[in-house]
Design an enzyme around this catalytic site. Structure first.
Site, PDB file in Angstrom:
ATOM      1  CB  SER A   1     -26.762  30.719 -58.552  1.00 15.84           C
ATOM      2  OG  SER A   1     -26.357  29.387 -58.348  1.00 15.84           O
TER       3      SER A   1
ATOM      4  CG  ASP B   1     -27.370  25.500 -57.431  1.00 17.23           C
ATOM      5  OD1 ASP B   1     -28.408  24.924 -57.815  1.00 17.23           O
ATOM      6  OD2 ASP B   1     -26.635  26.136 -58.221  1.00 17.23           O
TER       7      ASP B   1
ATOM      8  CG  ASP C   1     -29.870  28.524 -60.052  1.00 18.53           C
ATOM      9  OD1 ASP C   1     -29.083  27.915 -59.319  1.00 18.53           O
ATOM     10  OD2 ASP C   1     -29.553  28.926 -61.195  1.00 18.53           O
TER      11      ASP C   1
END
Length: 454
Positions: A99, A243, A245
């Protein structure tokens, strides 16, 4: 002797530094363990743009295939694109991403068929235990015929599916700045937005897992400064930040001002309720604004309050048959998306709502942003339990104050509330406070912080 993976396997996923905490050898064991625990005969895998992601994902696929599982690799994708594949193909899945964590990190987000989450209480603990037992000797040989590993591109299908859930064909033209943060939004946005009446101004669309421009975490105000400036420079209608991902989205209005994720939750909830005839359950976690349950009720829906964390939201979505769920962390969950979270679908709802009328975004969201909030404030403490007890003691003698311990400690009065909850992984307490006006919120916030840090 077994290895200790407690620092690598978190409550909801696997996450750690590569190669210090894990590598392709361990990823292969995770693939074998995932196959065994889920009992799946076929799975789908995907990965983000981090330098270590293709190798880790490939090793996981080999581990699963060695135990007789057929693997479909969709390659570069956002996390919600992996959830799409899991739902559309009815396959268990694994997404390789950390992430918004720094470049040296990587991780695995796992799900069962239909994008159902795999967390600590739904299989992740058993996967960890198997990997720990195999670390020294390797996974035991399997009698199964090795599975196949094939490639499949799902980007166009994913984009078409999302566009089928939100009608944007008749919106007025909008100018939108999108900051992908060198993450997977740079991969998905051009295809999802293709053909829509949008003047797209891209920022940091180059896929680069070293994040050369800023951390891909739009909840940190420092990481949306570039977006805010560009929105004002371009006289854009709005800005959107994803963000790393691309499963979360954060919105700024035409002035470059951040829009509260709670306001986005309320806006999307109202649209989803309208789509479902003014009926349905909407999930919100306990740190979202008072505005959210109010708007849900005003639009005919039933709000349900949960703990913070996607596993709790997804579990409650499944139990209650909820049509939508939102978290103040900018995760948005949709019944029409297998109860999974997708920042892209939330972004499309915002574009449809804004483009379906003539006003500005700031004017549109004003009806959903009714109170003064502190945002989340983290404090390092020596003893989380003792500090929470001190807070309770300080407020117990006050009239018209209520307490609940659904997640940490929530204290509420007629004009304000606050929640303090401990981090599961760090010696932190997290404070969120809200009040009917800025002066009251500031007073409550500072009073609680003084106890926490005293």
């Amino acid at each position: 002797m077994t290895a200790d993976l407690s620092q690598l396997v978190k409550a909801y996923d696997v996450r750690g530094v590569v190669p210090d905490q894990w590598d392709e050898t361990l990823a292969e064991l995770f693939g074998a363990a995932f196959a065994q625990v889920t009992g799946a005969d076929a799975i789908v895998t995907g990965h983000d743009m981090r330098p270590s992601s293709p190798g880790l994902s490939g090793a996981f696929a080999r581990g699963a295939a060695a135990r007789g599982v057929d693997v479909t690799e969709i390659g570069l994708c956002s996390t919600d694109q992996l959830y799409y594949a899991s739902g559309a193909f009815d396959l268990a899945g694994a997404m390789f991403t950390a992430s918004h964590n720094p470049a040296q990190y990587n991780g695995i987000k796992m799900c069962r068929a239909g994008a159902a989450p795999v967390g600590q209480d739904t299989g992740l603990t058993q996967i960890r235990e198997l990997v720990e037992s195999w670390v020294d000797s390797g996974a035991p040989a399997s009698d199964a015929t090795p599975g196949t590993i094939t490639r499949r591109d799902t980007l166009e299908d994913y984009a078409a599916y999302l566009r089928g859930l939100v009608d944007l064909t008749s919106i007025r033209p909008l100018k939108v700045v999108v900051d992908a943060g060198n993450g997977m939004g740079g991969h998905t946005v051009p295809t999802v937005f293709a053909g829509l009446p949008l003047d797209l101004v891209p920022m940091y669309f180059e896929l680069d897992g070293t994040f050369p421009n800023h951390e891909a975490n739009p909840l940190d105000p420092a990481n949306i400064v570039d977006l805010q400036k560009r929105v004002r420079e371009e006289s854009a209608d709005l800005g959107i930040a994803f963000d790393g991902d691309a499963d979360r989205c954060f919105v700024v209005d035409e002035r470059g001002e951040p829009v509260s994720p709670s306001a986005i939750t309320a806006l999307v909830a109202s649209r989803e309720l309208a789509k479902h005839g003014g009926k349905g359950t909407v999930i919100h976690n306990l740190i979202t604004s008072w505005s959210v349950p109010e708007v849900v009720r005003e639009n005919g829906g039933t709000p349900v309050r949960t703990r913070v964390g996607h596993s709790f939201i997804k579990a409650e979505m499944a139990t209650s048959g909820a049509i939508f769920g939102g978290e103040h962390s900018a995760h948005y969950y949709f019944k029409d998306f297998w109860n999974a979270d997708t920042g892209m679908l939330a972004a499309l709802h915002v574009l449809a709502a804004l483009g379906g009328q003539e006003g500005t975004l700031s004017a549109l969201v004003a009806q959903y942003d009714r109170y003064a909030g502190s945002g989340e404030i983290n404090s390092t403490v020596d003893d989380q339990t003792a500090r929470l007890a001190a807070i309770r003691t300080a407020y117990e003698g006050r009239e018209d104050v209520t307490f609940d311990e659904l997640d940490g400690l929530t204290v509420a009065a007629a004009d304000w509330w606050f929640n303090v909850r401990p981090s599961n992984t760090e010696p932190l307490l997290r404070l969120n406070a809200e009040a009917r006006d800025e002066t009251t919120m500031t007073k409550v916030r500072d009073e609680v912080l003084a106890i926490i840090r005293g």
